[in-house]
Design a protein around this motif. Sequence first.
Motif, PDB file in Angstrom:
ATOM      1  N   GLY A   1     -40.889 -25.583  29.171  1.00 23.68           N
ATOM      2  CA  GLY A   1     -39.529 -25.082  29.090  1.00 23.68           C
ATOM      3  C   GLY A   1     -38.668 -25.396  30.298  1.00 23.68           C
ATOM      4  N   ALA A   2     -39.197 -26.145  31.265  1.00 21.86           N
ATOM      5  CA  ALA A   2     -38.419 -26.501  32.444  1.00 21.86           C
ATOM      6  C   ALA A   2     -37.428 -27.623  32.159  1.00 21.86           C
ATOM      7  N   THR A   3     -37.718 -28.402  31.132  1.00 17.14           N
ATOM      8  CA  THR A   3     -36.846 -29.487  30.669  1.00 17.14           C
ATOM      9  C   THR A   3     -36.612 -29.305  29.177  1.00 17.14           C
ATOM     10  N   PRO A   4     -35.422 -29.564  28.674  1.00 15.06           N
ATOM     11  CA  PRO A   4     -35.168 -29.348  27.236  1.00 15.06           C
ATOM     12  C   PRO A   4     -36.027 -30.236  26.349  1.00 15.06           C
ATOM     13  N   ALA A   5     -36.418 -29.709  25.213  1.00 12.56           N
ATOM     14  CA  ALA A   5     -37.028 -30.513  24.165  1.00 12.56           C
ATOM     15  C   ALA A   5     -35.903 -31.298  23.476  1.00 12.56           C
ATOM     16  N   ARG A   6     -36.112 -31.715  22.234  1.00 14.38           N
ATOM     17  CA  ARG A   6     -35.049 -32.443  21.532  1.00 14.38           C
ATOM     18  C   ARG A   6     -33.770 -31.612  21.540  1.00 14.38           C
ATOM     19  N   ARG A   7     -32.675 -32.249  21.943  1.00 13.25           N
ATOM     20  CA  ARG A   7     -31.396 -31.552  22.068  1.00 13.25           C
ATOM     21  C   ARG A   7     -30.570 -31.599  20.784  1.00 13.25           C
ATOM     22  N   ASN A   8     -30.700 -32.696  20.028  1.00 10.74           N
ATOM     23  CA  ASN A   8     -29.929 -32.838  18.794  1.00 10.74           C
ATOM     24  C   ASN A   8     -30.633 -33.819  17.874  1.00 10.74           C
ATOM     25  N   ASP A   9     -30.142 -33.931  16.665  1.00 10.60           N
ATOM     26  CA  ASP A   9     -30.810 -34.760  15.656  1.00 10.60           C
ATOM     27  C   ASP A   9     -30.596 -36.249  15.844  1.00 10.60           C
ATOM     28  N   ASP A  10     -29.747 -36.647  16.797  1.00 13.82           N
ATOM     29  CA  ASP A  10     -29.459 -38.070  16.977  1.00 13.82           C
ATOM     30  C   ASP A  10     -30.170 -38.694  18.166  1.00 13.82           C
ATOM     31  N   GLU A  11     -30.795 -37.891  19.002  1.00 16.67           N
ATOM     32  CA  GLU A  11     -31.475 -38.446  20.170  1.00 16.67           C
ATOM     33  C   GLU A  11     -32.593 -39.393  19.761  1.00 16.67           C
ATOM     34  N   ILE A  12     -32.694 -40.504  20.509  1.00 21.55           N
ATOM     35  CA  ILE A  12     -33.846 -41.401  20.396  1.00 21.55           C
ATOM     36  C   ILE A  12     -34.748 -41.119  21.588  1.00 21.55           C
ATOM     37  N   ILE A  13     -36.014 -40.811  21.304  1.00 20.84           N
ATOM     38  CA  ILE A  13     -36.947 -40.403  22.361  1.00 20.84           C
ATOM     39  C   ILE A  13     -38.215 -41.240  22.236  1.00 20.84           C
ATOM     40  N   ILE A  14     -38.667 -41.812  23.349  1.00 18.26           N
ATOM     41  CA  ILE A  14     -39.897 -42.598  23.353  1.00 18.26           C
ATOM     42  C   ILE A  14     -40.876 -41.980  24.349  1.00 18.26           C
ATOM     43  N   LEU A  15     -42.089 -41.720  23.882  1.00 13.26           N
ATOM     44  CA  LEU A  15     -43.137 -41.068  24.671  1.00 13.26           C
ATOM     45  C   LEU A  15     -44.226 -42.068  25.020  1.00 13.26           C
TER      46      LEU A  15
ATOM     47  N   VAL B   1     -34.042 -49.295  15.894  1.00 13.12           N
ATOM     48  CA  VAL B   1     -34.275 -47.852  16.002  1.00 13.12           C
ATOM     49  C   VAL B   1     -33.022 -47.086  15.585  1.00 13.12           C
ATOM     50  N   ARG B   2     -33.155 -46.265  14.567  1.00 14.70           N
ATOM     51  CA  ARG B   2     -32.002 -45.487  14.127  1.00 14.70           C
ATOM     52  C   ARG B   2     -31.912 -44.184  14.926  1.00 14.70           C
ATOM     53  N   PRO B   3     -30.730 -43.569  14.968  1.00 15.52           N
ATOM     54  CA  PRO B   3     -30.589 -42.288  15.668  1.00 15.52           C
ATOM     55  C   PRO B   3     -31.586 -41.247  15.155  1.00 15.52           C
ATOM     56  N   GLY B   4     -32.135 -40.482  16.093  1.00 17.64           N
ATOM     57  CA  GLY B   4     -33.054 -39.407  15.735  1.00 17.64           C
ATOM     58  C   GLY B   4     -34.514 -39.777  15.724  1.00 17.64           C
ATOM     59  N   THR B   5     -34.847 -41.039  15.985  1.00 13.56           N
ATOM     60  CA  THR B   5     -36.240 -41.486  15.915  1.00 13.56           C
ATOM     61  C   THR B   5     -37.041 -40.995  17.127  1.00 13.56           C
ATOM     62  N   PHE B   6     -38.256 -40.558  16.860  1.00  8.98           N
ATOM     63  CA  PHE B   6     -39.230 -40.262  17.913  1.00  8.98           C
ATOM     64  C   PHE B   6     -40.274 -41.357  17.888  1.00  8.98           C
ATOM     65  N   LEU B   7     -40.470 -42.034  19.029  1.00  9.54           N
ATOM     66  CA  LEU B   7     -41.441 -43.117  19.146  1.00  9.54           C
ATOM     67  C   LEU B   7     -42.584 -42.659  20.038  1.00  9.54           C
ATOM     68  N   SER B   8     -43.800 -42.729  19.530  1.00 15.39           N
ATOM     69  CA  SER B   8     -44.993 -42.321  20.266  1.00 15.39           C
ATOM     70  C   SER B   8     -45.850 -43.550  20.516  1.00 15.39           C
ATOM     71  N   MET B   9     -46.176 -43.812  21.797  1.00 10.08           N
ATOM     72  CA  MET B   9     -46.834 -45.062  22.151  1.00 10.08           C
ATOM     73  C   MET B   9     -48.147 -44.821  22.908  1.00 10.08           C
ATOM     74  N   PRO B  10     -49.259 -44.608  22.172  1.00 11.87           N
ATOM     75  CA  PRO B  10     -50.549 -44.400  22.831  1.00 11.87           C
ATOM     76  C   PRO B  10     -51.335 -45.693  23.060  1.00 11.87           C
ATOM     77  N   ALA B  11     -50.732 -46.843  22.749  1.00 13.24           N
ATOM     78  CA  ALA B  11     -51.388 -48.149  22.875  1.00 13.24           C
ATOM     79  C   ALA B  11     -50.416 -49.114  23.552  1.00 13.24           C
ATOM     80  N   PRO B  12     -50.827 -50.359  23.797  1.00 13.94           N
ATOM     81  CA  PRO B  12     -49.930 -51.305  24.468  1.00 13.94           C
ATOM     82  C   PRO B  12     -48.552 -51.375  23.825  1.00 13.94           C
TER      83      PRO B  12
END
Length: 409
Positions: A357-371, A279-290
């Motif tokens: 808006g109670a929690t920040p969305a993406r903060r910067n271009d390097d964050e790795i986020i998995i949903l 996973v490189r910096p900035g990737t958004f991972l969306s996991m609707p399956a196993p």
Amino acid sequence: MPDLKADARMAASTQEGAVLSENDKAGASLQAALPRIDFIYLSEPDMIRAGVTDMPKCVDAMEEMFRLLHVGDYRMAGGNNNSHGAIIVFPEDSPFPDMPKPTTDRRFMAMPAYLGGSFRTAGMKWYGSNVENRNRNLPRSILTFILNDVDTGAPLAMMSANLLSAYRTGAVPGVGARYLARKDSSVVGIVGPGVMARTSLAAFMATCPLIDTVKVRGRGQANLDAFTAWVAQTYPQITTVKVVETDEEVVRDSDIATFCASVATGDPSKYPTVRREWVRPGTFLSMPAPCNIDEGMEAPEIRKVLDFTGLYEAYLEELPAPRHNHVPAVGVRYFDLVEEGKLPRDALEDLGAIVSGATPARRNDDEIIILSVGGMAVEDVAWGTMVYRNAVAKGIGVKLNLWDEPALK
């Protein structure tokens, strides 16, 4: 500090009051002569005509739904009001020869919910599922949905729900991408070229318009060919579609990666696994399956987002540990890690809080986020309500009569 929840409740309440007349108008032609009750039946072609495949509007509906979840203007099944639903499963051994066998994904399930705000409706999705349906040229799951008036309890509509469910499922990753993906995302990697992949990609296209490249991994050539042909026909702006051989190739160098493949539940070691080194910096991972994650993805710098925290807390009450054996969503693995002392509870974030808006969305271009996307009945109610209102406004569907006057009062 402003009270965001109070503001959101006030906004939802104001919005609800503004749309009650719309709800009344939508049902007026069907229920003007109480105690007579009529409702409409919407076949799959009717649902298409009423806009069930309008992904941009579906994403917007899911976004509004998440705001309502955040302020608590909803109810789902169970004593905790957060349950995924009520399920019938079959035993390995039964003395009754005609009882169905517990083959893969062999179940019946009811998913009821109420959603307030501009929706203010209740409904239930009901489905039977059997992986063997594919040998009959049928979808694995066959779904129907009933929408009800919340004041009388009367039915408003009975709907074919395979498309309803597929589009609301894909729209949730789209909401995630709207808040959590890089704005310049152009490369999407997909594991599993099935229905969930199509609707997830449709939602990504609705929220990340610079996407021009798709990588896809699948098990069967026929599914891969069908998916690549669909992409070419539906999204001419996607100039590159590349079939890859491994999950690593799907994830590596992607701006958005999603695992959409169905696998047997029970052994998390066999679930598709995200490895930190891919996973490189900035990737958004969306996991609707196993999905599973390796130890590197457990690290605190990886943002771990749940579609709705209450759903996973309900699993804590309902299922024995380790729960990832029973529910293959990666968010369930997060909670197993919390119980094992490997992850702090406050490391888990909530998409509704982010949308509100109670929690920040993406903060910067390097964050790795998995949903983690678990699927909820409130999603069916939200999109089903919108499609129903479209159908009424356009005169779509077959009017059916429940009774002119009830035989028993």
